[in-house]
Design a protein around this motif. Structure first.
Motif, PDB file in Angstrom:
ATOM      1  N   ALA A 133      32.466  25.753  38.852  1.00  0.00           N
ATOM      2  CA  ALA A 133      33.196  24.514  38.756  1.00  0.00           C
ATOM      3  C   ALA A 133      33.306  24.609  37.038  1.00  0.00           C
ATOM      4  O   ALA A 133      31.980  24.143  36.539  1.00  0.00           O
ATOM      5  N   ILE A 134      34.318  25.045  36.223  1.00  0.00           N
ATOM      6  CA  ILE A 134      34.163  25.384  34.907  1.00  0.00           C
ATOM      7  C   ILE A 134      34.988  24.462  34.039  1.00  0.00           C
ATOM      8  O   ILE A 134      36.259  24.335  34.460  1.00  0.00           O
ATOM      9  N   GLY A 135      34.273  23.721  33.115  1.00  0.00           N
ATOM     10  CA  GLY A 135      35.266  22.912  32.416  1.00  0.00           C
ATOM     11  C   GLY A 135      34.993  21.568  32.187  1.00  0.00           C
ATOM     12  O   GLY A 135      35.772  20.761  31.730  1.00  0.00           O
ATOM     13  N   ALA A 136      33.994  21.028  33.176  1.00  0.00           N
ATOM     14  CA  ALA A 136      33.739  19.438  33.094  1.00  0.00           C
ATOM     15  C   ALA A 136      32.355  19.129  33.311  1.00  0.00           C
ATOM     16  O   ALA A 136      31.629  19.844  33.845  1.00  0.00           O
ATOM     17  N   GLU A 137      31.917  18.103  32.421  1.00  0.00           N
ATOM     18  CA  GLU A 137      30.445  17.700  32.427  1.00  0.00           C
ATOM     19  C   GLU A 137      30.289  16.616  33.519  1.00  0.00           C
ATOM     20  O   GLU A 137      30.681  15.287  32.982  1.00  0.00           O
ATOM     21  N   ASP A 138      30.222  16.605  34.551  1.00  0.00           N
ATOM     22  CA  ASP A 138      30.127  15.457  35.721  1.00  0.00           C
ATOM     23  C   ASP A 138      29.308  15.653  36.668  1.00  0.00           C
ATOM     24  O   ASP A 138      29.298  16.637  37.279  1.00  0.00           O
ATOM     25  N   PRO A 139      28.560  14.700  36.748  1.00  0.00           N
ATOM     26  CA  PRO A 139      27.374  14.710  37.997  1.00  0.00           C
ATOM     27  C   PRO A 139      28.045  14.615  39.445  1.00  0.00           C
ATOM     28  O   PRO A 139      27.358  15.224  40.071  1.00  0.00           O
ATOM     29  N   LEU A 140      29.241  14.228  39.405  1.00  0.00           N
ATOM     30  CA  LEU A 140      29.948  14.543  40.724  1.00  0.00           C
ATOM     31  C   LEU A 140      30.299  15.918  41.084  1.00  0.00           C
ATOM     32  O   LEU A 140      30.244  16.296  42.432  1.00  0.00           O
ATOM     33  N   LEU A 141      30.341  16.758  40.061  1.00  0.00           N
ATOM     34  CA  LEU A 141      30.663  18.207  40.462  1.00  0.00           C
ATOM     35  C   LEU A 141      29.339  18.669  41.039  1.00  0.00           C
ATOM     36  O   LEU A 141      29.296  19.526  41.566  1.00  0.00           O
TER      37      LEU A 141
END
Length: 420
Positions: A133-141
Motif C-alpha cells: 500500500a504505497i503513498g499513505a501514512e496511516d495506521p489503518l493500512l
C-alpha cells in the motif's frame, strides 16, 4: 535417465503437489482482491543498484545472497531477491502515484532468488505472494495488511501461526537508539565481520541467529525505550486496531527483519512447526524507500508471505486442502470412429466448463480404465463401434461402478446432471 538435475537449492513443482501451491497462492490473493488491491507483475531481474540502494548494502541479501550478472550490453543486473523494491520502482516509473488515488494498493505473486545455504524451508528459488500500500501514512493500512494476511492463513485452515509485532521508530528517534546500541555492541566480543556491521547497521546485529551473538545481547538497549511520542502513538494505534479486530499478536521488542528500509511498524508471521526456519512471512512500513530510489516522499507499508513456507506449515498442522478435481470426466474411445466422436464430446464438455480428459494413443479398455481411475475423474465416458451404431455412449460412475447407456446427443446434459 536425464543427465540434468534441478540446481542445488531449487525444486520443481509437479502435479499433484503443485495443486496445493496454486491453492495457497489463491487463498492469499483472495482477501487482497476483496480489499481493493490490484495485481502487479515486475521482471524477474532488475538493475543491481535498485536492491543495493533500497534493500541496503549492509544486508546479507545484497552483500552475500544476490545473483548478479552482466549482460552482453554491459548492464549489471540482479535476479530479484525480494519484491518490494521492484514493485515501488514500477509504481514510480509508471506514475501510478500521480493518479490522485492514494494509496496505490497492489499485490504480486512470483519467484525470488537468493544464494543461501539450502535447508528445509529455505531455498535459493522460492515463491512469494506480496502486497503493498504505497503513498499513505496511516495506521489503518498497517493493521489492514496484517489482518488480511491473518485472514488468508485462517481461510487455509492454519491455526498455529503467530504474529510478532514491533516498531522500529523513524528518522527522529532511531538515530538516538542507534548510537546507544552501537555503544553497547562495541563492548562485546564479536567477530570482525559483525563489528563492521555494528558501524554500518547495528540493528542487523540484533537479527543475528548465531547463539554466540545472541547470548551476548542480554541487556541490550531496546528501541521501544527510545521511541519518540509520534512513533509511540502510531504503534499504539496499530495495536488497538488489531485488538479491535480480534487478531492476536505478540510484542517482540527485538524484531528487526532483514531489510534496511523498514520504519515504524514491522511484523513477522511465524509457525513453530517449521523448526529453525519458523518465519512464513513478514513485512512492515517503509516510509523512506521512495526517496532512496529517487522518488517523492511516499510513505508505504507491505508484506510478503512465502508460498513454500505456508505449504510446509499446512503439512506441520496436518491440514489437507479441499482441492477441486483436476479431471471430472475421462473419455475412453474404442476404435478410430469413436476417437473422432468422443474428441468432439470432450471439446463440448470443456466448453461447458467441465474438466475432461481423453485416453490418447489408442489404448485398450483395460489400460484406459486404469488411467481413468488414476485421473481422479468421477465419470468415464466410453464409446465403441457398437455404441455408435446404436447412437449412444456408456457412462460409468467410477466411484460406485454403475454404468448405463445414454443417447449420444444427450451425453453432455446427462453428465452435467450427474456432476450437479
Amino acid at each position: 535417465m536425464s543427465t540434468f538435475k534441478a540446481p542445488k537449492g531449487t525444486y520443481d513443482l509437479l502435479p499433484p503437489d503443485s495443486g496445493r501451491f496454486l491453492a495457497v497462492r489463491e487463498a492469499i490473493a483472495a482477501p487482497l482482491r476483496d480489499a481493493g488491491y490490484g495485481y502487479i507483475e515486475t521482471p524477474g531481474f532488475e538493475d543491481v543498484r535498485l536492491f543495493a540502494r533500497g534493500v541496503g548494502e549492509s544486508t546479507d541479501i545484497v552483500s552475500k545472497e544476490m545473483y548478479v550478472f552482466t549482460t552482453k550490453g554491459g548492464d549489471e543486473l540482479a535476479l530479484r531477491p525480494e519484491g518490494t523494491a521492484a514493485v515501488l520502482r514500477a509504481v514510480l516509473e509508471s506514475n501510478l502515484h500521480k493518479t490522485g488515488n492514494l494509496p496505490v494498493k497492489v499485490w504480486y505473486s512470483g519467484s525470488q532468488y537468493r544464494y543461501e545455504r539450502p535447508q528445509k524451508g529455505r531455498y535459493r528459488h522460492f515463491s512469494q505472494v506480496g502486497a503493498e500500500a504505497i503513498g499513505a501514512e496511516d495506521p489503518l493500512l498497517d493493521a489492514e495488511l496484517i489482518i488480511l494476511a491473518d485472514q488468508a492463513y485462517r481461510s487455509l485452515g492454519l491455526t498455529g501461526h503467530r504474529i510478532l509485532l514491533n516498531s522500529l521508530g523513524d528518522t527522529t528517534c532511531r538515530p538516538v537508539y542507534r548510537a546507544a546500541l552501537q555503544d553497547f555492541l562495541r563492548a562485546l566480543d564479536l567477530d570482525e565481520e559483525t563489528r563492521r556491521r555494528v558501524e554500518i547497521n547495528p540493528l542487523r546485529v540484533l537479527d543475528d541467529k548465531r547463539a554466540e551473538v545472541q547470548d551476548q545481547l542480554t541487556g541490550a538497549p531496546l528501541l521501544a525505550d527510545y521511541l519518540c511520542d509520534a512513533c509511540k502513538a502510531y504503534h499504539e494505534e496499530v495495536r488497538a486496531l488489531l485488538d479491535g479486530a480480534g487478531v492476536a499478536y505478540e510484542d517482540d521488542p527485538k524484531l528487526v527483519r532483514g531489510l534496511d528500509y523498514y520504519t515504524r511498524t514491522t511484523f513477522e508471521f511465524v509457525h513453530d512447526g517449521l523448526g529453525s526456519q519458523s518465519a512464513v512471512g513478514g513485512g512492515g512500513r517503509y516510509d523512506g524507500l521512495s526517496e532512496m530510489l529517487g522518488g517523492p516522499a511516499l510513505p508505504s507499508v507491505g508484506w510478503a508471505l512465502g508460498v513454500d513456507r505456508t505449504v510446509l506449515a499446512l503439512e506441520a498442522e496436518g491440514v489437507t486442502l479441499d482441492l477441486p478435481p483436476v479431471t471430472s470426466v475421462y473419455a475412453i474411445p474404442l476404435g478410430e470412429a469413436a476417437r473422432r466422436v468422443l474428441f468432439e464430446k470432450v471439446t463440448e464438455l470443456r466448453r461447458a466448463g467441465i474438466a475432461t480428459d481423453l485416453s490418447f494413443g489408442g489404448r485398450g479398455l483395460k489400460g484406459a480404465m486404469k488411467s481413468a481411475n488414476r485421473s481422479g475423474a468421477r465419470l468415464a465416458l466410453i464409446a465403441g463401434e457398437r455404441d455408435l451404431v446404436d447412437g449412444s455412449v456408456q457412462l460409468k460412475d467410477l466411484e460406485s461402478g454403475e454404468q448405463h447407456a445414454v443417447p449420444l446427443a444427450q451425453a453432455v446434459a446427462e453428465i452435467q446432471r450427474l456432476l450437479g
